[in-house]
Design a protein around this motif. Structure first.
Motif, short mmCIF file in Angstrom:
data_model
loop_
_atom_site.label_atom_id
_atom_site.label_comp_id
_atom_site.label_asym_id
_atom_site.label_seq_id
_atom_site.Cartn_x
_atom_site.Cartn_y
_atom_site.Cartn_z
N ASP A 184 43.80 29.62 50.90
CA ASP A 184 42.78 28.67 50.90
C ASP A 184 43.20 27.28 51.66
OD1 ASP A 184 41.11 30.08 49.05
OD2 ASP A 184 42.09 29.11 47.18
N HIS A 185 44.35 27.42 52.41
CA HIS A 185 44.88 26.37 53.07
C HIS A 185 45.24 26.88 54.32
CE1 HIS A 185 45.14 24.96 48.84
NE2 HIS A 185 44.79 23.77 49.37
N ALA A 233 36.74 38.72 45.38
CA ALA A 233 36.60 37.31 45.14
C ALA A 233 35.10 37.02 44.76
CB ALA A 233 37.03 36.58 46.53
N ALA A 234 34.03 37.68 45.46
CA ALA A 234 32.61 37.19 45.39
C ALA A 234 32.43 37.59 43.74
CB ALA A 234 31.79 37.75 46.24
N HIS A 235 32.80 38.75 43.56
CA HIS A 235 32.55 39.37 42.05
C HIS A 235 33.13 38.47 41.07
CE1 HIS A 235 31.64 42.38 39.23
NE2 HIS A 235 32.85 42.37 38.77
N HIS A 236 34.32 37.91 41.11
CA HIS A 236 34.91 37.12 40.51
C HIS A 236 34.36 35.64 40.28
CE1 HIS A 236 38.42 35.45 38.32
NE2 HIS A 236 38.52 34.32 39.21
N GLY A 237 33.33 35.44 41.38
CA GLY A 237 32.81 34.06 41.22
C GLY A 237 33.42 33.24 42.15
N ASP A 238 34.56 33.48 43.09
CA ASP A 238 34.97 32.44 43.71
C ASP A 238 34.44 32.20 45.22
OD1 ASP A 238 36.98 30.80 45.45
OD2 ASP A 238 38.34 31.04 43.96
N ARG A 239 33.45 31.26 45.13
CA ARG A 239 32.61 31.40 46.51
C ARG A 239 33.38 30.93 47.77
NH1 ARG A 239 26.61 28.91 44.75
NH2 ARG A 239 26.17 30.81 43.17
#
Length: 319
Positions: free
Chosen positions: A131-132, A73-79
């Motif tokens: 995310d929830h 996820a970090a590599h994808h840019g989703d902080r």
């Protein structure tokens, strides 16, 4: 004759919900967390017994899967997702399984599963994903606090939940997909802790999932709350030996959802009989003034009622 106009109005109301949801879906669907990539998890062997060593192995494997998904996820840019997963891998968190793909699948244990006398399995409804996840976790923590020692709570996010108020929340398709996984998970728990009293706690659309999985499950209670219906006419149709219980909070908006079923080509909309209606035949418990997200709120009447059911101290009787 008087029931026909009411039924017709209910059908029109449900169709109106579908139309509204269909218009809203492109906006909400664009933000689905399934867009964040994650690696496929490694295959897990069955839990076997819930001894400390076996559990620690599963918890360590779950932590590794979470960290791998965090890195992707970090590599994808989703902080945001990366921060969520960092917290999930933190000290004291215990996951029997984890899969970060397609919104997320997980089974997190709260309390001590090894030697537990009572196990509650929380089955969430629409809109719950990685995310929830916080609201599912908060409910599990509040229930564990209410139950006290000798108890464990498992937050089972084991399926792709429907979008809140989306078309998928009006049919049983996702529940049908989820039911085999829930059956397998509960059976695994029963093998691991054969003397524990297991209760399924099924919120909102989760009650449709539990109803689909109910047949043959060796659990003490199936608890339906904030339910839109189950897709079955009555509790006996679930073909379960468990005690079926239902509750509806006084401030829950789902009470205004029409309890009808509308057959359409290839799909049926709606879930039929209200589980708290006398015709359904469940044992109805006091849910106080709970709103749709507040059944496990600390200090609430509904939380005390549900904890009593899980603990085996709740009274019986049809309401």
């Amino acid at each position: 004759m008087a029931s026909r106009p009411r039924s017709s109005r209910a059908r029109r109301a449900l169709l109106a919900v579908l139309v509204t949801a269909s218009v809203a879906l492109p906006v909400s669907g664009a933000a689905r967390p399934g867009a964040v990539p994650a690696p496929a998890p490694a295959a897990l062997s069955p839990l076997g017994t819930a001894g400390p060593s076996g559990l620690e192995y599963r918890y360590a494997a779950g932590r590794e899967e979470i960290l791998a998904a965090r890195d992707m996820a970090a590599h994808h840019g989703d902080r945001r997702r990366a921060a969520t997963l960092t917290a999930m891998a933190g000290r004291g968190r215990a996951f029997l399984s984890f899969d970060g793909r397609d919104g997320g699948r997980s089974a997190e244990v709260f309390g001590e599963l090894s030697g537990a006398e009572r196990i509650a399995v929380l089955v969430p409804g629409a809109g719950v994903d990685l995310d929830h996840y916080g609201r599912l976790r908060r409910g599990a923590e509040a229930l564990l606090d209410e139950l006290g020692s000798g108890s464990a709570v498992v937050a089972w996010l084991g399926y792709r939940t429907p979008v809140m108020l989306g078309p998928s929340s009006l049919t049983s398709a996702l529940a049908d997909e989820a039911a085999p996984g829930l059956r397998a998970f509960v059976r695994e728990l029963s093998v691991a802790e054969p003397t524990a009293r297991v209760s399924l706690l099924c919120h909102s659309y989760g009650s449709v999932v539990c109803a689909r999985a109910a047949s043959g499950l060796d659990v003490a209670d199936i608890v339906l709350y904030g339910s839109p219906g189950t897709g079955f006419d009555d509790a006996t149709a679930l073909r379960t030996r468990a005690t079926v219980r239902a509750g509806l909070g006084g401030d829950d908006w789902i009470a205004r959802v029409p309890h009808v079923e509308i057959p359409l080509p290839f799909v049926t909309l709606g879930f039929g009989t209200d589980p708290v209606a006398p015709a359904f035949g469940a044992e109805v418990f006091d849910a106080g003034d709970a709103d749709h997200s507040g059944y496990l709120r600390p200090g609430s009447v509904s939380l005390r009622s549900i904890a009593g059911i899980v603990g085996g101290t709740a009274g019986g009787g049809h309401a």
